[in-house]
Design a protein around this motif. Structure first.
Motif, mmCIF file in Angstrom:
data_model
loop_
_atom_site.group_PDB
_atom_site.id
_atom_site.type_symbol
_atom_site.label_atom_id
_atom_site.label_comp_id
_atom_site.label_asym_id
_atom_site.label_seq_id
_atom_site.Cartn_x
_atom_site.Cartn_y
_atom_site.Cartn_z
ATOM 1 N N SER A 5 0.815 -1.207 0.000
ATOM 2 C CA SER A 5 0.000 0.000 0.000
ATOM 3 C C SER A 5 0.853 1.263 0.000
ATOM 4 N N VAL A 6 1.939 1.308 0.811
ATOM 5 C CA VAL A 6 2.776 2.511 0.819
ATOM 6 C C VAL A 6 3.359 2.747 -0.570
ATOM 7 N N GLU A 7 3.846 1.678 -1.192
ATOM 8 C CA GLU A 7 4.430 1.812 -2.528
ATOM 9 C C GLU A 7 3.435 2.434 -3.502
ATOM 10 N N VAL A 33 1.285 9.843 -5.301
ATOM 11 C CA VAL A 33 1.690 11.185 -4.860
ATOM 12 C C VAL A 33 2.682 11.785 -5.845
ATOM 13 N N VAL A 34 3.673 10.978 -6.244
ATOM 14 C CA VAL A 34 4.676 11.475 -7.186
ATOM 15 C C VAL A 34 4.024 11.876 -8.516
ATOM 16 N N ASP A 35 2.954 11.179 -8.886
ATOM 17 C CA ASP A 35 2.225 11.513 -10.113
ATOM 18 C C ASP A 35 1.191 12.621 -9.915
ATOM 19 N N LEU A 60 -3.257 5.149 4.183
ATOM 20 C CA LEU A 60 -2.402 4.129 4.801
ATOM 21 C C LEU A 60 -2.970 3.703 6.152
ATOM 22 N N LEU A 99 0.716 4.098 -2.878
ATOM 23 C CA LEU A 99 0.339 5.463 -2.508
ATOM 24 C C LEU A 99 1.435 6.443 -2.922
ATOM 25 N N ALA A 100 2.686 6.074 -2.696
ATOM 26 C CA ALA A 100 3.797 6.959 -3.056
ATOM 27 C C ALA A 100 3.814 7.229 -4.559
ATOM 28 N N GLU A 101 3.542 6.199 -5.343
ATOM 29 C CA GLU A 101 3.481 6.374 -6.804
ATOM 30 C C GLU A 101 2.442 7.430 -7.176
ATOM 31 N N ALA A 151 -2.671 10.415 1.340
ATOM 32 C CA ALA A 151 -1.974 9.130 1.299
ATOM 33 C C ALA A 151 -1.795 8.578 2.707
ATOM 34 N N ALA A 152 -1.460 9.458 3.655
ATOM 35 C CA ALA A 152 -1.285 9.011 5.041
ATOM 36 C C ALA A 152 -2.606 8.498 5.603
#
Lengths: 319, 319
Positions: free
Chosen positions: B284-286, B292-294, B306, B288-290, B302-303
């Motif tokens: 899930s973190v992975e 956010v970066v996009d 999570l 979500l991070a993708e 995202a937090a």
């Protein structure tokens, strides 16, 4: 408070808006979350450099030199100094800050100290909020300075794109004593005050430790920040990382650097939110503590009960 | 590992069993929780004293004197020193520890250093586990020493029955600079190295700050630990608190002191468990991070996502 107005002033790079936004974050004002949501889409191009190391190694002079370099390139720089000054530690760092006053008249440099105390586990979340604010305000390079003491610093460093560890000669034994922890975090090891005896030995030590690392190859560089020596080589290393970050080519690994930092930010913010929820006033802690004191419950079971009172665990396989 | 056997050896006060149990806690071994459950019923009579203060104020010599006093009374003493020694801080505290070697041959004194790093927010939970172990082993007085830097120390102090803040002359300005934080935590302010100039001024400062406190009346005492001066008065204050704790009379407030410490322990352990849950590996973190970066998600959202992926919040009014 007009969050929309604040956000648009912020995104124009207005210094007062930046200061106000950071104060919202520091006060844990509910408006801070709304503001961050508004600026969210503008995020992305700032290079976040973590600078850490023990007290007295000259981190501030080193950062001063970096600020000079970036300003010569007409880049906008933000410095966020996590200040461990507290009743119990003394104000040495505050003294350091004063030296940076050279830059405070420069409109292209934004310097802010944040207290390291009183965050209840939420310091790195606050730092990542401040990074987002400075990023949205058009800052090109954000330098986060921490004193290398305690867990919270390691957590903060996790949100940076690159980390410089500043050391100095005469600390060789301690460095040797705990290789692993030291070599875990740095992309760059700066041996500052390299005109002091023992600098070469420290470089050799660090290089031999670096040789044992798998998949990483941190630089080790001698610097004398007050004499402006060795800064060019440091800047070259940092600019190489920054250009990866800004590159749109997938093979440069910029996306991976961004993802690492964003993962850190998400995790730290989620921790802070979990903390806040645990800290909510309720009768459950009181009642649980009574039962523990009466030997009717262990502390472990009480902690489990407290967690359950706040959250129901998700079942595996269900989202 | 035979946890039952370890628990019974521990409760007999066997030193090797104590050391082994603490190692289980330090390694976050699943057996540690089972062990603590077994010793749970035996908890309750140890007096937990937190000693904190800046580096160099002579905390270790001060603790040495307290250990001497309690040993003369034939009480069993445990010292838990939270050691911030790390690659980034240097080994000054390790040097302090060596001075305590006087007591290491004494079977009635148990000394253990715990690293302050690497706990991912779980240091105070680990300390409260160690307190439970020493308590169950029949220790009468447990002294927890921390260096007053950073949030984690304040958290640790929360599990103590009483807190002594060790200061020294020549830090007056810093103390003045942040009254509130300093006066929040101490039951006793020790002005150590009181033979140095400025001791009386520091005492006056502390007393005037103490006067502004509501509902609390901390003591301020001059001490010269290396010369064994002023220790009697310190001990009198501490023994007054300890006798409250041991009193079965409800009017003495001993139960309130116990509850405060237990609430701290429950909260810190619940935090640690919440942390551990957030840190669990997952996709899930992975993902979500993708996003956010996009720029498809803010870090705040995202937090939240999570947290939701790990826990479902309890509905209000439902238990």
């Amino acid at each position: 408070l007009d969050t929309g107005n604040l956000a648009s002033n912020l995104m124009r790079g207005d210094r007062r808006a930046i200061a106000k936004a950071i104060t919202l974050v520091e006060n844990d004002d509910p408006e801070a979350a709304r503001l961050l949501r508004k600026i969210g889409p503008k995020l992305g191009d700032a290079f976040v450099l973590g600078v850490t190391g023990p007290p007295g190694t000259g981190k501030s002079s080193f950062i001063d030199r970096l600020v000079e370099y970036y300003r010569k390139k007409a880049l906008v720089v933000g410095v966020v100094a996590i200040d461990p000054t507290s009743p119990l530690t003394g104000g040495a760092l505050l003294g350091d800050r004063v030296r940076m006053v050279d830059h405070t008249m420069d409109r292209g440099v934004f310097i802010r100290s944040m207290a390291s105390r009183g965050w209840q586990g939420g310091l790195s979340a606050a730092v990542s909020d401040v990074i987002q604010i400075l990023d949205a305000a058009g800052t090109d390079v954000i330098i986060v300075e921490t004193v290398g003491i305690g867990q919270s610093d390691t957590d903060i460093i996790r949100v940076a794109h690159a980390v410089a560890v500043v050391l100095m000669p005469g600390m060789g034994d301690d460095v040797q004593a705990s290789k692993a922890g030291l070599m875990e975090i740095g992309d760059l090891y700066v041996v500052n005050k390299a005109d002091l005896p023992g600098a070469d030995e420290l470089v050799v030590d660090l290089l031999s430790m670096a040789r044992d690392l798998k998949g990483r190859d941190p630089s080790v560089l001698k610097v004398c920040a007050t004499k402006r020596e060795g800064i060019d080589a440091v800047v070259m290393v940092l600019e190489r990382i920054r250009s990866k970050l800004l590159s749109s080519s997938p093979s440069d690994g910029g996306r991976e650097i961004r993802l690492r930092s964003v993962r850190g930010m998400i995790n730290e913010l989620a921790k802070k939110k979990a903390f806040a929820r645990l800290g909510e006033k309720s009768n459950s802690v009181e009642a649980l503590a009574e039962r523990v004191v009466d030997h009717r419950l262990t502390i472990g079971d009480a902690a489990d009960a407290l967690l359950k009172a706040r959250w129901r665990p998700r079942r595996a396989g269900k989202r």
